[in-house]
Motif scaffolding. Sequence first.
Motif, PDB file in Angstrom:
ATOM      1  N   VAL A 278       7.806  18.371   8.540  1.00 42.34           N
ATOM      2  CA  VAL A 278       6.924  18.997   9.525  1.00 42.34           C
ATOM      3  C   VAL A 278       6.298  17.904  10.367  1.00 42.34           C
ATOM      4  CG1 VAL A 278       4.853  20.408   9.881  1.00 42.34           C
ATOM      5  CG2 VAL A 278       6.434  20.930   7.988  1.00 42.34           C
ATOM      6  N   ARG A 279       6.493  17.989  11.660  1.00 45.97           N
ATOM      7  CA  ARG A 279       5.840  17.007  12.535  1.00 45.97           C
ATOM      8  C   ARG A 279       4.323  17.171  12.405  1.00 45.97           C
ATOM      9  NH1 ARG A 279       6.361  16.493  19.099  1.00 45.97           N
ATOM     10  NH2 ARG A 279       8.170  15.177  18.729  1.00 45.97           N
ATOM     11  N   GLY A 280       3.625  16.040  12.250  1.00 47.66           N
ATOM     12  CA  GLY A 280       2.173  16.075  12.117  1.00 47.66           C
ATOM     13  C   GLY A 280       1.693  16.505  10.744  1.00 47.66           C
ATOM     14  N   LYS A 281       2.551  16.430   9.727  1.00 47.84           N
ATOM     15  CA  LYS A 281       2.229  16.907   8.389  1.00 47.84           C
ATOM     16  C   LYS A 281       0.898  16.343   7.883  1.00 47.84           C
ATOM     17  CE  LYS A 281       3.085  18.815   4.335  1.00 47.84           C
ATOM     18  NZ  LYS A 281       3.078  20.278   4.137  1.00 47.84           N
ATOM     19  N   GLY A 282       0.054  17.246   7.390  1.00 45.67           N
ATOM     20  CA  GLY A 282      -1.238  16.855   6.837  1.00 45.67           C
ATOM     21  C   GLY A 282      -2.413  17.153   7.735  1.00 45.67           C
ATOM     22  N   LEU A 283      -2.120  17.404   9.015  1.00 43.99           N
ATOM     23  CA  LEU A 283      -3.172  17.731   9.981  1.00 43.99           C
ATOM     24  C   LEU A 283      -2.851  19.078  10.621  1.00 43.99           C
ATOM     25  CD1 LEU A 283      -3.672  14.275  11.757  1.00 43.99           C
ATOM     26  CD2 LEU A 283      -5.073  15.277   9.933  1.00 43.99           C
ATOM     27  N   PRO A 284      -3.373  20.180  10.066  1.00 39.65           N
ATOM     28  CA  PRO A 284      -3.040  21.508  10.587  1.00 39.65           C
ATOM     29  C   PRO A 284      -3.283  21.660  12.085  1.00 39.65           C
ATOM     30  CG  PRO A 284      -4.154  21.716   8.485  1.00 39.65           C
ATOM     31  CD  PRO A 284      -4.221  20.258   8.853  1.00 39.65           C
ATOM     32  N   SER A 285      -4.253  20.936  12.624  1.00 38.84           N
ATOM     33  CA  SER A 285      -4.564  21.109  14.038  1.00 38.84           C
ATOM     34  C   SER A 285      -3.482  20.558  14.959  1.00 38.84           C
ATOM     35  CB  SER A 285      -5.901  20.433  14.378  1.00 38.84           C
ATOM     36  OG  SER A 285      -5.821  19.027  14.164  1.00 38.84           O
ATOM     37  N   ILE A 286      -2.579  19.699  14.434  1.00 38.91           N
ATOM     38  CA  ILE A 286      -1.517  19.177  15.295  1.00 38.91           C
ATOM     39  C   ILE A 286      -0.123  19.430  14.725  1.00 38.91           C
ATOM     40  CG2 ILE A 286      -3.062  17.379  16.170  1.00 38.91           C
ATOM     41  CD1 ILE A 286      -1.369  15.339  14.616  1.00 38.91           C
ATOM     42  N   GLU A 287      -0.023  20.055  13.556  1.00 35.50           N
ATOM     43  CA  GLU A 287       1.288  20.267  12.955  1.00 35.50           C
ATOM     44  C   GLU A 287       2.188  21.109  13.865  1.00 35.50           C
ATOM     45  OE1 GLU A 287       1.006  21.939   9.062  1.00 35.50           O
ATOM     46  OE2 GLU A 287       0.396  20.039   8.129  1.00 35.50           O
ATOM     47  N   ALA A 288       3.454  20.677  13.966  1.00 32.92           N
ATOM     48  CA  ALA A 288       4.484  21.407  14.705  1.00 32.92           C
ATOM     49  C   ALA A 288       4.068  21.711  16.144  1.00 32.92           C
ATOM     50  CB  ALA A 288       4.850  22.700  13.969  1.00 32.92           C
ATOM     51  N   ARG A 289       3.346  20.782  16.733  1.00 34.97           N
ATOM     52  CA  ARG A 289       2.923  20.935  18.127  1.00 34.97           C
ATOM     53  C   ARG A 289       3.798  20.053  19.012  1.00 34.97           C
ATOM     54  NH1 ARG A 289      -2.497  22.391  19.137  1.00 34.97           N
ATOM     55  NH2 ARG A 289      -1.984  21.944  21.321  1.00 34.97           N
ATOM     56  N   ALA A 290       4.462  20.672  19.992  1.00 34.84           N
ATOM     57  CA  ALA A 290       5.318  19.913  20.900  1.00 34.84           C
ATOM     58  C   ALA A 290       4.521  18.911  21.725  1.00 34.84           C
ATOM     59  CB  ALA A 290       6.069  20.870  21.821  1.00 34.84           C
ATOM     60  N   ASP A 291       3.253  19.231  21.989  1.00 35.72           N
ATOM     61  CA  ASP A 291       2.439  18.366  22.847  1.00 35.72           C
ATOM     62  C   ASP A 291       1.631  17.350  22.059  1.00 35.72           C
ATOM     63  OD1 ASP A 291       0.852  20.280  21.680  1.00 35.72           O
ATOM     64  OD2 ASP A 291      -0.457  20.538  23.418  1.00 35.72           O
ATOM     65  N   ARG A 292       1.906  17.245  20.763  1.00 37.21           N
ATOM     66  CA  ARG A 292       1.160  16.291  19.938  1.00 37.21           C
ATOM     67  C   ARG A 292       2.108  15.265  19.339  1.00 37.21           C
ATOM     68  NH1 ARG A 292      -2.295  17.797  22.767  1.00 37.21           N
ATOM     69  NH2 ARG A 292      -4.140  18.996  22.181  1.00 37.21           N
ATOM     70  N   TRP A 293       2.901  14.636  20.205  1.00 32.69           N
ATOM     71  CA  TRP A 293       3.866  13.651  19.711  1.00 32.69           C
ATOM     72  C   TRP A 293       3.318  12.242  19.841  1.00 32.69           C
ATOM     73  CZ3 TRP A 293       7.525  10.838  23.165  1.00 32.69           C
ATOM     74  CH2 TRP A 293       7.197  10.982  24.526  1.00 32.69           C
ATOM     75  N   PHE A 294       2.572  11.972  20.900  1.00 32.25           N
ATOM     76  CA  PHE A 294       1.898  10.694  21.076  1.00 32.25           C
ATOM     77  C   PHE A 294       0.453  10.981  21.424  1.00 32.25           C
ATOM     78  CE2 PHE A 294       1.849   6.164  21.890  1.00 32.25           C
ATOM     79  CZ  PHE A 294       0.739   6.023  22.710  1.00 32.25           C
ATOM     80  N   CYS A 295      -0.483  10.426  20.647  1.00 31.62           N
ATOM     81  CA  CYS A 295      -1.900  10.715  20.864  1.00 31.62           C
ATOM     82  C   CYS A 295      -2.730   9.450  20.759  1.00 31.62           C
ATOM     83  CB  CYS A 295      -2.414  11.718  19.841  1.00 31.62           C
ATOM     84  SG  CYS A 295      -1.661  13.348  19.924  1.00 31.62           S
ATOM     85  N   ALA A 296      -3.794   9.403  21.530  1.00 30.84           N
ATOM     86  CA  ALA A 296      -4.797   8.353  21.443  1.00 30.84           C
ATOM     87  C   ALA A 296      -6.144   9.026  21.211  1.00 30.84           C
ATOM     88  CB  ALA A 296      -4.823   7.522  22.727  1.00 30.84           C
ATOM     89  N   PHE A 297      -6.794   8.722  20.093  1.00 29.79           N
ATOM     90  CA  PHE A 297      -8.050   9.371  19.731  1.00 29.79           C
ATOM     91  C   PHE A 297      -9.199   8.385  19.797  1.00 29.79           C
ATOM     92  CE2 PHE A 297      -5.064  11.831  16.784  1.00 29.79           C
ATOM     93  CZ  PHE A 297      -4.847  12.823  17.727  1.00 29.79           C
ATOM     94  N   ASN A 298     -10.392   8.888  20.090  1.00 31.23           N
ATOM     95  CA  ASN A 298     -11.569   8.039  20.020  1.00 31.23           C
ATOM     96  C   ASN A 298     -12.101   8.015  18.586  1.00 31.23           C
ATOM     97  OD1 ASN A 298     -13.345  10.308  19.585  1.00 31.23           O
ATOM     98  ND2 ASN A 298     -13.342  10.687  21.802  1.00 31.23           N
ATOM     99  N   ASP A 299     -13.100   7.197  18.343  1.00 29.47           N
ATOM    100  CA  ASP A 299     -13.583   6.989  16.973  1.00 29.47           C
ATOM    101  C   ASP A 299     -14.079   8.283  16.340  1.00 29.47           C
ATOM    102  OD1 ASP A 299     -12.967   4.333  17.183  1.00 29.47           O
ATOM    103  OD2 ASP A 299     -15.019   3.672  17.606  1.00 29.47           O
ATOM    104  N   ASN A 300     -14.764   9.096  17.108  1.00 35.82           N
ATOM    105  CA  ASN A 300     -15.287  10.341  16.564  1.00 35.82           C
ATOM    106  C   ASN A 300     -14.158  11.306  16.192  1.00 35.82           C
ATOM    107  OD1 ASN A 300     -17.536  12.245  15.970  1.00 35.82           O
ATOM    108  ND2 ASN A 300     -16.655  13.393  17.682  1.00 35.82           N
ATOM    109  N   GLU A 301     -13.147  11.382  17.036  1.00 34.72           N
ATOM    110  CA  GLU A 301     -11.998  12.249  16.753  1.00 34.72           C
ATOM    111  C   GLU A 301     -11.251  11.769  15.512  1.00 34.72           C
ATOM    112  OE1 GLU A 301     -10.915  13.685  21.313  1.00 34.72           O
ATOM    113  OE2 GLU A 301     -10.121  11.790  20.529  1.00 34.72           O
ATOM    114  N   ILE A 302     -11.129  10.462  15.356  1.00 32.78           N
ATOM    115  CA  ILE A 302     -10.451   9.922  14.180  1.00 32.78           C
ATOM    116  C   ILE A 302     -11.198  10.302  12.904  1.00 32.78           C
ATOM    117  CG2 ILE A 302      -9.928   7.758  12.969  1.00 32.78           C
ATOM    118  CD1 ILE A 302      -9.152   6.596  15.712  1.00 32.78           C
ATOM    119  N   LEU A 303     -12.518  10.192  12.923  1.00 34.69           N
ATOM    120  CA  LEU A 303     -13.306  10.574  11.748  1.00 34.69           C
ATOM    121  C   LEU A 303     -13.100  12.042  11.414  1.00 34.69           C
ATOM    122  CD1 LEU A 303     -16.662   8.665  12.368  1.00 34.69           C
ATOM    123  CD2 LEU A 303     -14.923   8.172  10.645  1.00 34.69           C
TER     124      LEU A 303
END
Length: 285
Positions: free
Chosen positions: A238-263
Amino acid sequence: MTKNKLAELMARSLKVREHIIRMTAGGGCFIGASLSCVELMVYLYSELLNIDADDLQNPARDYLFLSKGHDVPALYGTLAELGFIETARLQQHLLAADSVYWHPNRNIPGVEFHSGSLGHLPAVAAGVALDCKLKDQPNQVMVITGDGELNEGSVWESLLVANAYQLNNLTIIVDRNQFQANIRTEELIPLEPLADKFAAFGCAVRTVDGHDLSQLEATFKTLPFSDNKVNVVIANTVRGKGLPSIEARADRWFCAFNDNEILQLLEELHGNKEAIIESESLTVR
């Protein structure tokens, strides 16, 4: 696999996923595909492959080539957890002061070959496997490909040559997460029936749940699958396995998150459902 061993590998997989999430900072990474192959990396390096971080020049050691080079955060994270590189180096991802970058670099201990241009490393791995055969050495040679990468004709050309030389010490592992870049594989260039295609090229094929560590062990412990054929393992993931908010999302292949989002994503990874963030707010490039 014992319960204690399973628990150990699951905990290690969780740590690798933490590393991947943190490597989305400072410019981002290919998070979706990296998360899909974590259990494959962890199982192979922890349990199957004869690779010693302190003896990488051993001629009898095994080899793993990461052909889908954009998954390198999973490789870096695994190598860090097993002592090949210092964990602190992962914080230098994308810094000019280090070689920890978006794709594998042989300056990193444990990285076998540069990759990034898809379709190249099956041929490299076949060459290494043939060399080991000619030297009558016991090495296992493995290469992880993406399923979208199978659109490259060089993959299939390599299989024809490898099977002509009966390289049963070569194993092709397909991270079958059903996506390539920002589209499903079956919507762009359909791959199914994938197992039949590999069989038609002369391979011995097995299909497995790529996130089930017990299934991975049951499959890989039976290598080689044949006396005279290339081994192929199609690992359904499953692409993005472990993070339900991005699993199997076509638009979540490359992401850059800020510190708060990472936490917040780390909390989501650890099962704090109240911390699951609205995925539409994540920074995507």
